[in-house]
Design an enzyme around this catalytic site. Sequence first.
Site, short mmCIF file in Angstrom:
data_model
loop_
_atom_site.label_atom_id
_atom_site.label_comp_id
_atom_site.label_asym_id
_atom_site.label_seq_id
_atom_site.Cartn_x
_atom_site.Cartn_y
_atom_site.Cartn_z
N TYR A 255 50.08 -41.21 46.09
CA TYR A 255 51.02 -41.45 47.29
C TYR A 255 50.44 -40.51 48.43
O TYR A 255 49.37 -39.63 48.03
CB TYR A 255 52.26 -40.87 46.87
CG TYR A 255 52.07 -39.25 46.77
CD1 TYR A 255 51.61 -38.76 45.56
CD2 TYR A 255 52.94 -38.59 47.66
CE1 TYR A 255 51.50 -37.31 45.53
CE2 TYR A 255 52.76 -37.09 47.83
CZ TYR A 255 52.08 -36.52 46.83
OH TYR A 255 52.06 -35.29 46.89
N CYS B 83 43.81 -36.38 50.92
CA CYS B 83 42.52 -35.93 51.05
C CYS B 83 41.61 -37.07 51.23
O CYS B 83 41.53 -37.87 50.05
CB CYS B 83 42.29 -34.93 49.87
SG CYS B 83 40.70 -34.38 49.42
N TYR C 296 48.55 -35.68 38.85
CA TYR C 296 48.47 -33.82 38.85
C TYR C 296 47.99 -33.24 37.35
O TYR C 296 49.09 -32.44 36.81
CB TYR C 296 49.67 -33.18 39.48
CG TYR C 296 49.92 -33.61 41.00
CD1 TYR C 296 48.54 -34.02 41.77
CD2 TYR C 296 50.93 -33.43 41.60
CE1 TYR C 296 48.90 -34.15 43.11
CE2 TYR C 296 51.39 -33.53 42.99
CZ TYR C 296 50.18 -33.93 43.87
OH TYR C 296 50.41 -34.32 45.09
N GLY D 139 36.33 -38.03 40.62
CA GLY D 139 36.13 -36.55 40.37
C GLY D 139 37.14 -35.66 40.65
O GLY D 139 36.76 -34.58 40.24
N HIS D 140 38.35 -36.00 41.26
CA HIS D 140 39.05 -35.22 41.68
C HIS D 140 40.14 -34.75 40.58
O HIS D 140 41.00 -33.84 40.66
CB HIS D 140 40.18 -35.58 42.76
CG HIS D 140 39.08 -35.64 44.26
ND1 HIS D 140 38.08 -36.21 44.20
CD2 HIS D 140 39.50 -34.73 45.16
CE1 HIS D 140 37.78 -36.05 45.70
NE2 HIS D 140 38.60 -35.12 46.22
N ARG E 168 34.12 -41.59 35.98
CA ARG E 168 34.33 -40.89 37.27
C ARG E 168 34.40 -41.64 38.29
O ARG E 168 33.23 -42.15 38.54
CB ARG E 168 33.41 -39.80 37.07
CG ARG E 168 33.64 -38.54 38.01
CD ARG E 168 32.90 -37.32 38.03
NE ARG E 168 31.32 -37.42 38.29
CZ ARG E 168 30.79 -36.28 38.15
NH1 ARG E 168 31.36 -35.13 38.17
NH2 ARG E 168 29.27 -36.57 38.48
C1 LIG Z 1 41.85 -32.31 46.91
C2 LIG Z 1 42.80 -33.09 46.19
C3 LIG Z 1 43.64 -33.81 47.01
C4 LIG Z 1 44.63 -34.72 46.36
N1 LIG Z 1 45.67 -35.12 47.09
C5 LIG Z 1 46.43 -36.31 46.40
C6 LIG Z 1 47.41 -36.99 47.46
O1 LIG Z 1 47.55 -36.65 48.49
N2 LIG Z 1 48.03 -37.87 46.67
C7 LIG Z 1 48.13 -38.10 45.30
O2 LIG Z 1 48.64 -39.05 44.79
N3 LIG Z 1 47.17 -37.41 44.60
C8 LIG Z 1 46.28 -36.57 45.20
N4 LIG Z 1 45.40 -35.80 44.46
C9 LIG Z 1 45.18 -36.10 42.97
C10 LIG Z 1 44.43 -37.34 42.76
O3 LIG Z 1 45.25 -38.55 43.07
C11 LIG Z 1 43.86 -37.49 41.20
O4 LIG Z 1 43.11 -36.49 41.07
C12 LIG Z 1 43.11 -38.78 41.02
O5 LIG Z 1 43.15 -39.17 39.84
C13 LIG Z 1 41.83 -38.77 41.45
O6 LIG Z 1 41.04 -39.79 41.46
P1 LIG Z 1 39.50 -39.64 41.22
O7 LIG Z 1 39.07 -41.09 41.26
O8 LIG Z 1 39.05 -38.80 42.41
O9 LIG Z 1 39.12 -38.61 40.21
P2 LIG Z 1 38.39 -38.74 38.83
O10 LIG Z 1 38.48 -37.49 38.30
O11 LIG Z 1 37.30 -39.52 39.10
O12 LIG Z 1 39.57 -39.55 37.88
C14 LIG Z 1 40.62 -39.26 37.38
C15 LIG Z 1 41.10 -40.11 36.11
O13 LIG Z 1 40.99 -41.37 36.30
C16 LIG Z 1 40.13 -41.91 35.44
N5 LIG Z 1 39.26 -42.99 36.17
C17 LIG Z 1 38.61 -42.80 37.30
N6 LIG Z 1 37.93 -43.86 37.80
C18 LIG Z 1 38.29 -45.07 36.99
C19 LIG Z 1 37.88 -46.09 36.74
N7 LIG Z 1 37.28 -46.95 37.67
N8 LIG Z 1 38.38 -46.88 35.66
C20 LIG Z 1 39.25 -46.48 34.78
N9 LIG Z 1 39.55 -45.14 34.80
C21 LIG Z 1 39.26 -44.31 35.82
C22 LIG Z 1 39.31 -41.06 34.88
O14 LIG Z 1 38.51 -40.97 33.91
C23 LIG Z 1 40.24 -39.55 34.89
O15 LIG Z 1 40.90 -39.71 33.83
C24 LIG Z 1 44.58 -34.89 45.12
C25 LIG Z 1 43.58 -34.35 44.28
C26 LIG Z 1 42.77 -33.48 45.04
C27 LIG Z 1 41.49 -32.60 43.92
#
Ligand SMILES: Cc1cc2nc3c(=O)[nH]c(=O)nc-3n(C[C@H](O)[C@H](O)[C@H](O)COP(=O)(O)OP(=O)(O)OC[C@H]3O[C@@H](n4cnc5c(N)ncnc54)[C@H](O)[C@@H]3O)c2cc1C
Length: 534
Positions: free
Chosen positions: A193, A179, A478, A116-117, A113
């Site tokens: 993106y 975000c 997504y 966490g998005h 994580r």
């Molecule tokens: C409020 C909100 C706004 C958003 N806006 C956009 C936007 O403007 N543009 C866009 O492109 N997307 C957007 N998203 C989608 C976002 O890009 C994805 O949800 C992205 O995967 C989130 O990354 P995270 O590290 O926060 O998520 P996490 O839930 O931590 O990880 C997502 C996935 O990636 C894996 N992962 C995370 N970190 C690692 C790591 N270090 N090594 C290997 N695997 C890993 C996780 O295991 C999981 O499978 C948005 C999502 C939300 C909830």
Amino acid sequence: MGKSSQLPYLSRLPLLFLFLLQISTTWAASNSVYETFVQCLSDQTKQPDLISKIVYAQNNPSYTSVLQAYIRNAQFNTSSTPKPVIIVTPTNESHVPAAVVCSKKNGLQIRIRSGGHDYAGISYVSDVPFIILDMFNLRSITVDMNEQTAWVQTGATLGELYYSIWKKSKVHGFPAGVCPTVGVGGHVSGGGYGNMLRKHGLTTDNVVDARIVDVNGRILDKNSMGEDLFWAIRGGGGASFGVILAYKINLVSVPETISVFRAERTLEENATDIVYRWQQVAPTTDENLFMRMLIQPSTSKVNKGAKTIKATIIAEFLGKADDVVALLGKEFPELGLKKEDVKEMSWIDSVLWWNQNNGTPEFLLNRNPNSADYVRRKSDYVQTPIPKARLEWLWQRIIENGRPGMVFNPYGGKMNKIPITETAFAHRAGNLFKVQYSVTWEDGGIEAENNNTAQIRNLYRLMTPFVSKNPRSAYLNYRDLDIGISHSGSYAEGKVYGVKYFNQNFDRLVKVKTAVDPQNFFRNEQSIPTLSSK
Ligand SMILES: Cc1cc2nc3c(=O)[nH]c(=O)nc-3n(C[C@H](O)[C@H](O)[C@H](O)COP(=O)(O)OP(=O)(O)OC[C@H]3O[C@@H](n4cnc5c(N)ncnc54)[C@H](O)[C@@H]3O)c2cc1C
Ligand SMILES: *[C@@H]1O[C@H](CO)[C@@H](O)[C@H](O)[C@H]1NC(C)=O
Ligand SMILES: *[C@@H]1O[C@H](CO)[C@@H](O)[C@H](O)[C@H]1NC(C)=O
Ligand SMILES: *[C@@H]1O[C@H](CO)[C@@H](O)[C@H](O)[C@H]1NC(C)=O
Ligand SMILES: *[C@@H]1O[C@H](CO)[C@@H](O)[C@H](O)[C@H]1NC(C)=O
């Protein structure tokens, strides 16, 4: 919240087994697994004093707050959501290889994580005994203005990255999501993106190096991991291949003054004409202009109380107000954009503006932990404009359907110039825009969840005639478990969602996966399968 929040993960398991699984997971958390695990980490890192401070068992008083801090979908914040046996929060990169080796040894699955998005919560929920490797402490950002690059650890947020760049330069930025609490780890590995997409491509198109921990606990960079793996972790997601520690990115130049505007039209205000024309202009216009379009069911201002559709354009132009007014005067006269509708500001203020904030850049450092709505998202790609008469048909269906709306994100520009095979991200030339289906609700128990889920699925079904086919493509970031789910880790199951997310790049991702993680240790509901897995 009801049990249905777990349905995507658990529907295949008989209820009794589920119940036992939950009890045994709790049992597993008891001292023995915890102690073996901590002992293993201490042996690996030779830092016994430190290790116990970064490992949380279920009976640790901080366990719940650490778990909830980066839950970003309240559907997975219930007492019945499966919980990790242990949470590990590395404070130094060297803890990560140790965590990989020790979870393998103890037969525990690993969920990584960063921010966490993940919309389906797969970075912190699993239906087998698992640990969370929570990256939030690994968030250093080193900006090098000579090189115009930065090394960013994956636990950093996009907001922290934007802030760090702004501290060093007012004429540089980075093309990533809107975000600020989104994590670098998931975002960059899955494509990523934002509003500079048409000018600078995806987030991942601006990556020049990376550091990853592989299944054997080795730390590899671009050279030592090889071309194939470096290709895969740019758009193919990280979680199938290892734990990404950091990405090195190229900064991009941004003008001192840029322009933003917002325009709203309901059906009574010719929204249909606007949406129709938008499909022609937004993907083909000057690549300095990014015009996002929101489509939402709404109530009419003219006919009191009547239902209507509201189309909202939210736009950013990397240039002056006069120039975007002149450009759209020619290309999009229906919009009637005037200079007073456009605001000029610095790039960093535009980042705040997109978040409806007009404070200071420090806003971007707020991680806003332990807060989440109930959300459900899906995605599609549109490749030919939807005719006017079909839009009118669609509006009525959306109004009948209920709450879900759509966000159209235009492609074109730089996206058309990057070959499909350049990175694992396959949705390039040929796509006019991406659709995000969106529904967000407040707590309302299982009924609200079922209702909103049914509605968003129905909208997705209604859009079938207008979107890409064979495969019906989707955007990995997504996350949508409706498009396919892997129960066994088999190739056949993986192919179902794999070709939708990655089109023709899926085969190469499978080859990379088979080479770097042949035992399929790094797996989840939608990971890349190995070739041999049955
Ligand atoms: C409020 C909100 C706004 C958003 N806006 C956009 C936007 O403007 N543009 C866009 O492109 N997307 C957007 N998203 C989608 C976002 O890009 C994805 O949800 C992205 O995967 C989130 O990354 P995270 O590290 O926060 O998520 P996490 O839930 O931590 O990880 C997502 C996935 O990636 C894996 N992962 C995370 N970190 C690692 C790591 N270090 N090594 C290997 N695997 C890993 C996780 O295991 C999981 O499978 C948005 C999502 C939300 C909830
Ligand atoms: C932190 O991790 C790095 C590997 O990235 C390692 O070289 C260094 O020795 C570690 N520091 C400590 C204090 O363990
Ligand atoms: C809608 O279109 C009509 C005809 O093209 C035009 O006369 C009218 O001014 C438009 N309304 C708005 C609010 O733009
Ligand atoms: C999770 O639920 C608790 C109440 O049980 C609440 O205090 C917390 O804010 C919620 N967190 C998220 C991320 O939904
Ligand atoms: C679902 O929600 C809509 C409102 O958006 C409501 O009209 C409808 O009755 C609900 N259906 C169920 C089955 O709860």
